[in-house]
Design an enzyme around this catalytic site. Structure first.
Site, short mmCIF file in Angstrom:
data_model
loop_
_atom_site.label_atom_id
_atom_site.label_comp_id
_atom_site.label_asym_id
_atom_site.label_seq_id
_atom_site.Cartn_x
_atom_site.Cartn_y
_atom_site.Cartn_z
N TYR A 158 0.84 -1.21 0.00
CA TYR A 158 0.00 0.00 0.00
C TYR A 158 0.87 1.26 0.00
O TYR A 158 0.62 2.19 -0.78
CB TYR A 158 -0.92 0.00 1.22
CG TYR A 158 -1.80 1.23 1.31
CD1 TYR A 158 -2.78 1.48 0.36
CD2 TYR A 158 -1.64 2.15 2.35
CE1 TYR A 158 -3.58 2.62 0.43
CE2 TYR A 158 -2.43 3.28 2.44
CZ TYR A 158 -3.40 3.51 1.47
OH TYR A 158 -4.18 4.64 1.55
N LYS A 162 1.00 4.27 -2.80
CA LYS A 162 0.73 5.68 -2.50
C LYS A 162 1.97 6.55 -2.71
O LYS A 162 1.83 7.75 -3.01
CB LYS A 162 0.18 5.81 -1.09
CG LYS A 162 -1.27 5.32 -0.96
CD LYS A 162 -2.22 6.08 -1.88
CE LYS A 162 -3.67 5.70 -1.65
NZ LYS A 162 -4.60 6.48 -2.51
#
Length: 260
Positions: A158, A162
């Site tokens: 993740y 990002k």
């Protein structure tokens, strides 16, 4: 706020819940016409109906999986004439799955996170930004995360996705510096939405524990930040906003009150 965005068109991905839904409400209140996209079409239709009734705006609902570039292209080609001039793109669709270590993360979870969080925003950017450039007018707001600025254990995939969003946002801003377009990232910390429920694959107890012991942000807090960035005068470009609850200082530094 009323009518500040009257006759403007705003496209929001992931609009069926959470931050996307809150953005839809705040821009509807400001008079914007909305293109609402998400995979849960029934929830979109319900939201669209309520906003049209409350604010006398126009809405267009599209069931969309941002991972699929052909589906994104077909959405844009199929827009009714009244919705073709998009003034603001809010790339909100995104997710996290699991808390496994990098070497233990299932390949399917890796693909889902990168396809949604990275390729998803690129699919929208590649399709919509050329139209904005041709008009020399528009604004792209990418909903990023503190995970785009810091890494933390159990979040490698993740965080990687990002960080990619952060890099794409910065590079796009540079690519468009000779135009009147603006590019913004909104980078929240803990926001109490369906985010953690998705991360823990429907385990409500684990999801609730993420926000236990502090007053987390809510979707409306982030929507207000999005609106603030979008409503600045044309010569003002908000590059990035990192937003924490008061009891959060970084991705991993959080103070929680003791539970009785």
């Amino acid at each position: 706020m009323p009518n500040e965005f009257k006759n403007k068109t705003v496209l929001i991905t992931g609009a069926s819940a959470g931050i996307g839904e809150a953005c839809a409400k705040i821009f509807a209140e400001a008079g914007a016409n909305l293109i609402l996209t998400a995979r849960r079409e029934d929830r979109l239709k319900e939201l669209a109906h309520s906003l049209e009734k409350a604010y006398s705006i126009k809405t267009h609902v599209v069931s969309l999986d941002v991972r699929l570039s052909q589906m994104v292209d077909e959405m844009i080609w199929g827009l009714p004439r009244a919705f073709r001039n998009i003034d603001l793109l809010i790339n909100n669709a995104g997710l996290v799955i699991g808390v496994e270590k990098a070497h233990e993360t299932p390949e399917s979870d890796v693909d889902t996170m990168f396809d949604t969080n990275v390729k998803g925003i690129l699919n929208l950017i590649r399709t919509i930004v050329p139209q904005m450039v041709s008009k020399n007018r528009g604004h792209v707001i990418n909903i990023s995360s503190i995970a785009g600025h810091e890494a933390y254990p159990g979040g490698s995939i993740y965080c990687g996705s990002k960080h990619a969003v952060d890099a794409i946002t910065k590079s796009l801003r540079m690519d468009l510096v000779d135009t009147d377009l603006r590019v913004t990232a909104i980078s929240p910390g803990l926001v109490d939405t369906e985010f953690s429920l998705v991360r823990f694959k429907g385990d409500q107890e684990k999801a609730s524990a993420v926000y236990r012991g502090l007053e987390a942000l809510i979707a409306e807090d982030i929507a207000e930040a999005v609106y603030f960035a979008a409503s600045r005068p044309p010569h003002v470009q908000i590059a990035d906003m990192i937003i924490f609850p008061t009891k959060q200082a970084s991705a991993t530094v959080i103070h929680r009150d003791r539970q009785n």
